[in-house]
Design a protein around this motif. Structure first.
Motif, mmCIF file in Angstrom:
data_model
loop_
_atom_site.group_PDB
_atom_site.id
_atom_site.type_symbol
_atom_site.label_atom_id
_atom_site.label_comp_id
_atom_site.label_asym_id
_atom_site.label_seq_id
_atom_site.Cartn_x
_atom_site.Cartn_y
_atom_site.Cartn_z
ATOM 1 N N PRO A 113 -14.541 -13.819 13.712
ATOM 2 C CA PRO A 113 -13.105 -13.681 13.980
ATOM 3 C C PRO A 113 -12.277 -13.370 12.736
ATOM 4 C CG PRO A 113 -13.959 -15.602 15.092
ATOM 5 C CD PRO A 113 -15.048 -15.106 14.194
ATOM 6 N N TYR A 114 -12.613 -13.984 11.595
ATOM 7 C CA TYR A 114 -11.761 -13.710 10.432
ATOM 8 C C TYR A 114 -11.978 -12.299 9.894
ATOM 9 C CZ TYR A 114 -15.310 -14.663 6.754
ATOM 10 O OH TYR A 114 -16.404 -14.639 5.924
ATOM 11 N N MET A 115 -13.117 -11.679 10.270
ATOM 12 C CA MET A 115 -13.356 -10.306 9.836
ATOM 13 C C MET A 115 -12.682 -9.288 10.741
ATOM 14 S SD MET A 115 -17.398 -10.676 9.136
ATOM 15 C CE MET A 115 -17.575 -8.896 8.944
ATOM 16 N N LEU A 116 -12.235 -9.760 11.924
ATOM 17 C CA LEU A 116 -11.744 -8.799 12.913
ATOM 18 C C LEU A 116 -10.292 -9.057 13.317
ATOM 19 C CD1 LEU A 116 -12.612 -6.437 14.750
ATOM 20 C CD2 LEU A 116 -13.206 -8.110 16.479
ATOM 21 N N LEU A 117 -9.955 -10.323 13.600
ATOM 22 C CA LEU A 117 -8.643 -10.633 14.156
ATOM 23 C C LEU A 117 -7.680 -11.080 13.055
ATOM 24 C CD1 LEU A 117 -9.990 -12.794 17.116
ATOM 25 C CD2 LEU A 117 -9.413 -10.365 17.160
ATOM 26 N N GLU A 158 -3.771 4.934 0.714
ATOM 27 C CA GLU A 158 -2.819 4.073 1.401
ATOM 28 C C GLU A 158 -3.450 3.561 2.674
ATOM 29 O OE1 GLU A 158 1.611 4.068 3.206
ATOM 30 O OE2 GLU A 158 1.055 5.804 1.999
ATOM 31 N N VAL A 159 -3.675 2.266 2.731
ATOM 32 C CA VAL A 159 -4.277 1.661 3.911
ATOM 33 C C VAL A 159 -3.192 0.923 4.661
ATOM 34 C CG1 VAL A 159 -6.028 0.067 4.756
ATOM 35 C CG2 VAL A 159 -6.450 1.396 2.693
ATOM 36 N N THR A 160 -3.083 1.180 5.948
ATOM 37 C CA THR A 160 -2.059 0.485 6.723
ATOM 38 C C THR A 160 -2.682 -0.713 7.420
ATOM 39 O OG1 THR A 160 -2.483 1.864 8.631
ATOM 40 C CG2 THR A 160 -0.744 2.586 7.151
ATOM 41 N N ARG A 161 -1.821 -1.628 7.821
ATOM 42 C CA ARG A 161 -2.221 -2.875 8.437
ATOM 43 C C ARG A 161 -3.107 -2.656 9.677
ATOM 44 N NH1 ARG A 161 0.853 -8.298 8.535
ATOM 45 N NH2 ARG A 161 1.348 -7.804 6.397
ATOM 46 N N SER A 162 -2.774 -1.618 10.450
ATOM 47 C CA SER A 162 -3.486 -1.429 11.721
ATOM 48 C C SER A 162 -4.879 -0.845 11.513
ATOM 49 C CB SER A 162 -2.674 -0.515 12.638
ATOM 50 O OG SER A 162 -2.438 0.704 11.981
ATOM 51 N N MET A 163 -5.109 -0.224 10.363
ATOM 52 C CA MET A 163 -6.423 0.395 10.139
ATOM 53 C C MET A 163 -7.525 -0.646 9.944
ATOM 54 S SD MET A 163 -5.311 3.344 7.492
ATOM 55 C CE MET A 163 -6.961 3.715 6.876
ATOM 56 N N VAL A 164 -7.130 -1.799 9.377
ATOM 57 C CA VAL A 164 -8.149 -2.747 8.938
ATOM 58 C C VAL A 164 -9.015 -3.291 10.095
ATOM 59 C CG1 VAL A 164 -8.558 -4.868 7.659
ATOM 60 C CG2 VAL A 164 -6.765 -3.300 6.905
ATOM 61 N N PRO A 165 -8.386 -3.863 11.154
ATOM 62 C CA PRO A 165 -9.234 -4.380 12.242
ATOM 63 C C PRO A 165 -10.051 -3.269 12.903
ATOM 64 C CG PRO A 165 -6.952 -5.103 12.507
ATOM 65 C CD PRO A 165 -6.964 -4.093 11.419
#
Lengths: 199, 251
Positions: free
Chosen positions: B158-162, B189-196
């Protein structure tokens, strides 16, 4: 009564952020409920400590281990020396980055602390190799997370052992560490590598 | 050879060879420190500095251990096990047992997942919730390695995904922040939504690992003895715990 005590212990931990306080109140409630006499509390604590002694001391020595690793300065050296083996092979570069992350997390016992160490080197490296921003996220994120499951000294394996081994029938290394290493770290390496190459 | 790699190898190999993990960690730290160019004194100093940080956690675990012992004396574990037996009926058939196993494993998994975000107690719930369930697990001949795998998945995936709870710290505060600060000079530039989104693939691999662990690797029944949670203390406290061989058999 036990149910109330369990809820109270968890709730208080959440509220105060202290495991010690939670456990203490849980024990006190059970004592009020007449589960054991207050003067038996010493006995109870001794039994409890004996039960958790192994986990506790692993955590203590793991903290010492991590501190020695940091003091040697070889963590940075490891990240930098990863350069040398890459050549210009993109697939190999991705694999080595993941493995370096695995070793650092195994060494310092926390994937959260691995990121600041590897990001400064891995990000420019990944961009230089032509990995996309998404692939860079995968490389750094997966490299850091690798080695949390399957480490002899991380919370993610010590936690399960602390619950399952209270009757001493669950071996930390062979029943917690090795199974989680096989089932989580290997797929993380495989899928992390694939994702980095595809994205 | 790099001191970190060597130290980790020493630690892991010794652990696998059934040396106590505590000794393995000390030996690994010693080797790592000396190879890494520290003197013996510096190595021990660094080790001792680190050790202090672990003391609080150790005391917390002792307290929770006492709580687990108290719970076991309250009779809750026996009650749970009895209820399970009556639930299954006298002639518990295999299908019913399998259903209860699945239910139990799902519950454990769910609690572990929630411990990272919804109710962020991290691993502190385990010594409280798991020991009362051991009798039930014994009754079901449930392989505890399956439970360990379910717990660890819930603690890590979960901490790697959510991006909530501990995941918010890992993904946003640490991963995203470090990626952007390291990549900014290079135009990344990495946006917040790209990470999960990006992490979904490796975490998907872990999910497959979980399914393999639960439904293939550790599916077979494994037998455990019905031992008490903590060694019984006599009134005088004189009776020593015999070191008993704990495992009936490997399955």
């Amino acid at each position: 009564m036990s149910g109330v005590a369990i809820v109270a212990a968890l709730g208080l931990q959440l509220y105060s952020g202290s495991m010690i306080l939670g456990g203490l109140v849980g024990v006190a409630l059970l004592s009020l409920g007449g589960i054991f006499k207050w003067r038996e509390a010493d006995d109870l604590f001794t039994s409890g400590m004996r039960m958790m002694a192994l986990i506790g001391f692993i955590m203590i020595s793991a903290a010492g281990f991590a501190e020695v690793m940091k003091t040697t300065g070889d963590i940075d050296a490891l990240v930098e020396s990863a350069f040398a083996v890459f050549g210009d092979n993109r697939g190999l570069a991705a694999l080595i980055m993941l493995l370096v992350g695995l070793f650092i997390t195994l060494g310092i016992g926390s994937s959260f602390s691995t990121i600041p160490i590897i990001a400064a080197i891995f990000v420019p490296l990944a961009l230089q190799f032509g990995f996309s921003p998404m692939a860079t996220v995968v490389l750094v994120g997966t490299a850091a997370a690798l080695g949390d499951a399957g480490s002899p000294a991380s919370d993610s394996t010590l936690g399960p052992t602390s619950g399952l081994n209270v009757d001493r029938q669950h071996d930390h290394i062979w029943d917690s560490v090795v199974p989680t290493f096989l089932h989580y770290n290997l797929p993380l390496i495989g899928f992390g590598w694939l994702a980095a190459m595809m994205l | 050879m790099n001191a970190v790699i060597l130290a980790v190898l020493v630690m892991v190999v010794l652990s696998l060879a059934r040396v106590s993990v505590v000794f393995a960690l000390m030996a690994g730290a010693l080797v790592g420190g000396l190879v890494g160019g520290l003197s013996l004194e510096q190595t021990l100093d660094a080790f001792n500095t680190g050790v202090g940080g672990g003391a609080q956690v150790a005391l917390a675990y002792a307290t929770l251990g006492a709580f687990a012992v108290a719970i076991s004396r309250s009779g809750l574990p026996d009650m749970l096990a009895l209820r399970l037996i009556s639930l299954l009926g006298q002639e518990a058939n295999a299908a019913q047992q399998a259903r209860v196993k699945t239910l139990l494993l799902s519950a454990v998994l769910l609690v572990a997942v929630f411990s990272q975000n919804l109710i962020p107690v991290h691993i502190a719930f385990i010594p409280i919730l798991i020991p009362p369930l051991l009798k039930v697990m014994n009754q079901l001949n449930l392989d505890r390695r399956a439970v360990a795998c379910a717990l660890t998945f819930g603690l890590t995936a979960p901490y790697m995904l959510l991006p909530v709870g501990f995941g918010a710290i890992f993904l946003n505060d640490i991963l995203l922040a470090n990626l952007n600060s390291a990549g900014a000079p290079l135009g990344l530039e990495v946006t917040r939504s790209m990470v999960p989104l990006a992490m979904a693939i490796p975490v998907g691999g872990m999910a497959i690992g979980l399914v393999v662990a639960l439904f293939w690797s550790y599916r077979k029944p494994r037998h455990y003895q019905a031992l008490e949670v903590a060694s019984q203390q006599s009134q005088q406290g004189a009776s020593a715990i015999p070191a008993r061989p704990s495992r009936i058999g490997w399955v």
